[in-house]
Motif scaffolding. Structure first.
Motif, mmCIF file in Angstrom:
data_model
loop_
_atom_site.group_PDB
_atom_site.id
_atom_site.type_symbol
_atom_site.label_atom_id
_atom_site.label_comp_id
_atom_site.label_asym_id
_atom_site.label_seq_id
_atom_site.Cartn_x
_atom_site.Cartn_y
_atom_site.Cartn_z
ATOM 1 N N TYR A 88 0.785 -1.047 0.036
ATOM 2 C CA TYR A 88 0.045 -0.147 0.074
ATOM 3 C C TYR A 88 0.986 1.258 -0.018
ATOM 4 O O TYR A 88 0.641 2.171 -0.673
ATOM 5 N N VAL A 89 1.933 1.124 0.731
ATOM 6 C CA VAL A 89 2.572 2.448 1.108
ATOM 7 C C VAL A 89 3.473 2.923 -0.376
ATOM 8 O O VAL A 89 4.188 3.815 -0.322
ATOM 9 N N ARG A 90 3.629 1.837 -1.417
ATOM 10 C CA ARG A 90 4.748 1.938 -2.432
ATOM 11 C C ARG A 90 3.883 2.795 -3.406
ATOM 12 O O ARG A 90 2.796 2.330 -3.701
ATOM 13 N N LYS A 91 4.686 3.323 -4.349
ATOM 14 C CA LYS A 91 4.313 3.677 -5.631
ATOM 15 C C LYS A 91 4.781 3.486 -6.819
ATOM 16 O O LYS A 91 4.278 3.742 -7.854
ATOM 17 N N ASP A 92 5.910 2.528 -6.641
ATOM 18 C CA ASP A 92 6.879 2.160 -7.839
ATOM 19 C C ASP A 92 6.221 0.856 -8.274
ATOM 20 O O ASP A 92 6.631 -0.101 -7.963
ATOM 21 N N ALA A 93 5.485 1.051 -9.344
ATOM 22 C CA ALA A 93 4.741 0.097 -9.960
ATOM 23 C C ALA A 93 5.891 -1.073 -10.585
ATOM 24 O O ALA A 93 5.254 -2.451 -10.379
ATOM 25 N N ARG A 94 6.700 -0.833 -10.994
ATOM 26 C CA ARG A 94 7.797 -1.701 -11.405
ATOM 27 C C ARG A 94 8.291 -2.689 -10.429
ATOM 28 O O ARG A 94 8.480 -3.744 -10.548
ATOM 29 N N GLY A 95 8.831 -1.927 -9.168
ATOM 30 C CA GLY A 95 9.380 -2.503 -8.219
ATOM 31 C C GLY A 95 8.240 -3.335 -7.474
ATOM 32 O O GLY A 95 8.550 -4.687 -7.116
ATOM 33 N N ILE A 96 7.060 -2.971 -7.623
ATOM 34 C CA ILE A 96 5.782 -3.732 -6.966
ATOM 35 C C ILE A 96 5.742 -5.125 -7.770
ATOM 36 O O ILE A 96 5.722 -6.382 -7.257
ATOM 37 N N ALA A 97 5.732 -5.018 -8.958
ATOM 38 C CA ALA A 97 5.464 -6.310 -9.865
ATOM 39 C C ALA A 97 6.710 -7.159 -9.564
ATOM 40 O O ALA A 97 6.442 -8.363 -9.496
#
Lengths: 247, 306
Positions: free
Chosen positions: A104-113
């Motif tokens: 939830y707290v993250r915004k880096d879509a690529r890192g999340i993937a």
């Protein structure tokens, strides 16, 4: 390098004085376990680090930053995630949604993937069940999901509260293998609260034994394994019943 | 206030009542009740209290729409957009000013606080706009339209269209957006949500904003039917609440189905028994339901999980 340092932390949990001046330090990249009987203050220690229990005295420092008084959201953002006791999966959310909430707290879509891929690589069974509701998973799968959800925050320090609780021995071995893999491949530092001292000391580098809100014994895992009787004398006994509620 | 709810368009010539027509116009009223029912559920799930002021958010929205359209000659859609913004703000302000300071209290305290908001909004609306009932500047369109073999008034179709569109927006929000999923996570387990870094207070604020959003549409769409007065939403609130209980208070789908059932049932009762049986029908339904299925029609799942 010390990643996490608690100095003389005191905290109340409900009406109970659960922590009475705890001091521990966790080195970056280490696996550290917190042992102790019911009510020794293990869970409260983790809750204080995550910011959901406010310490009444002492300091909690992560990576040189003072965590006292910071919101849980901010603390997760700094890289401290928790896998709570009893797994606490969001039952009405699907597996993938549970994992998304971990990020939830993250915004880096690529890192999340990328982290999602790592979680599925670690626990292939979760990948088969992405659309299933969390509440319908087995206990072992829920623990995998809880750990995966914690990892989705991209933590530098992952706090785990009783990851072996209620699991069959074979599953416990699987979970700890996964934890060692996380530690090795991602360099994630682990602080594990356990009642199962045997399993914890087998997998950790360092251990603390808590008694009634204080550190009673500390040492390398190897040393604590050698002083098994001493460690065990602090576990299992539930003489400290007044503090029991604070576990 | 014994104003008969006017059912324009379904008043077919003579006393002959067409069943299909009754059902469709029942679905149309039900879809407007659903706006209130869903808002009651959404707020209840994340605050554990029933928001009695939900109807009054809509009532304030209706008065604002009236002022904007009649006095300021604003276009209907622009007025609707402005009312949506205003009602969202009203919901958010209610949370910030009234509910947040007492957020840790028990449900009865919270419930009583919403009752306070209910009376304040009633009073303020009566003071600012007067207590009498006013006609809404945009009238219900009774033009009959042949819809799947039955005659339906255009106004009912438009209202159903709006309700369906709003339902789709909510579906997408809860299913595919981060904040929507987080809202469900907070419903599921607020403590764990906080531990994951989800800012629970902010999510609760969003919940109240959503209640305001739904109220704006309820107010503007119901105004041509029930007319505008401080009490205009009182009965609708009760029906929305009954519908929410029908669905078990946790389920949005359940609340929608409950609202549609109430709409149809009261319309049939009104058509076959007489108009004064309409509201009684909703209450008869809730008494029966609570007697035989106290967890609501869709409440069983929730119980098993606890």
């Amino acid at each position: 390098m010390t990643l996490l340092r608690l100095a003389n932390v005191e905290a109340n949990y409900g009406a109970v004085r659960a922590l009475r001046g705890i001091s521990i330090s966790v080195a970056e990249g280490a696996i550290v376990c917190l042992l102790g009987a019911n009510g020794a203050g293990k869970s409260t220690t983790l809750k204080a680090i995550s910011g959901v229990v406010r310490p009444s005295a002492g300091t909690i420092e992560f990576d040189g930053k003072l965590l006292n008084g910071m919101s849980p959201t901010h603390i997760v953002g700094l890289g401290v995630a928790q896998v709570p006791e009893g797994r606490k999966i969001f039952k009405d959310l699907t597996v993938i949604e549970n994992l998304q909430m971990g990020a939830y707290v993250r915004k880096d879509a690529r890192g999340i993937a990328a982290d999602l891929d790592f979680v599925f690589h670690l626990f292939p069974r979760l990948k088969e069940r992405t659309r299933q509701l969390g509440g319908t998973l087995s206990g072992g799968e829920q623990q995998m999901l809880a750990i995966g959800r914690g990892l989705m925050a991209k933590p530098r320090l992952l706090l785990l509260d009783e990851p072996s609780l209620g699991l069959a021995p074979i599953l416990i071995a699987d979970i700890f293998n996964a934890l060692r893999q996380i530690n090795k491949e991602h360099g994630t530092t682990l602080l594990i609260v356990e009642q199962n001292a045997h399993v914890a000391l087998k997998n950790a580098n360092f251990g603390y034994v808590l008694q009634v809100g204080q550190v009673a014994v500390e040492g390398s895992a190897e040393e604590l394994r050698r002083r098994k009787e001493v460690v065990e004398s602090y576990l299992g006994s539930s003489e400290q019943t007044p503090a029991r509620a604070a576990s | 206030m014994h104003r008969k709810t006017k059912k324009v368009g379904t008043a077919s010539p003579g006393r002959r009542v067409l069943l299909g027509q009754q059902i469709i116009s029942g679905l149309a009223s039900g879809s407007l009740y659903a706006l209130t029912a869903v808002a009651v559920v959404v707020v209840f799930r994340n605050t554990r209290t029933i928001n009695l002021a939900q109807g009054d958010f809509a009532m304030v929205g209706a008065f604002l729409a009236m002022v904007l359209i009649k006095d300021m000659h604003l276009n209907y859609y622009l007025a609707l957009a402005a009312v949506v913004v205003a009602c969202i703000l009203l919901g958010i302000l209610t949370e910030r000013i009234v509910m947040r300071p007492i957020a840790d209290s028990d449900w009865l305290t919270l419930f009583t606080a919403t009752l306070g908001v209910y009376y304040i909004l009633h009073g303020v609306a009566g003071w600012v706009w007067g207590r009498d009932t006013k006609a809404f500047p945009v009238t219900f369109d009774p033009t009959p339209i042949n819809f799947a073999g039955t005659i339906v008034s255009q106004g009912h179709l438009i209202n159903m269209g709006w309700a369906i569109a709003i339902g789709l927006v909510l579906y997408v929000f809860f299913k595919y957006t981060k904040q929507g999923i987080a809202m469900r996570a907070v419903t599921d387990d607020p403590d764990t949500a906080q531990l994951m870094g989800i800012p629970v207070r902010f999510i609760v604020l969003l919940t109240w904003g959503m209640a305001g959003f739904l109220a704006a549409f309820a107010g503007v769409l119901l105004s041509p039917i029930v007319y505008v007065s401080p009490e205009m939403m009182d009965q609708v609130l009760i029906k929305g609440y009954v519908a929410a209980v029908f669905g078990g208070l946790y389920s949005i789908q359940g609340a929608i189905i409950g609202a549609l059932m109430i709409g149809v049932a009261e319309n049939l009762a009104g058509g076959y028994l007489g108009a004064h049986y309409k509201t009684a029908t909703a209450f008869a339904m809730i008494v029966l339901l609570l007697t035989f299925r106290p967890q609501g029609l869709f409440g069983i799942q929730k119980r098993r999980e606890i």
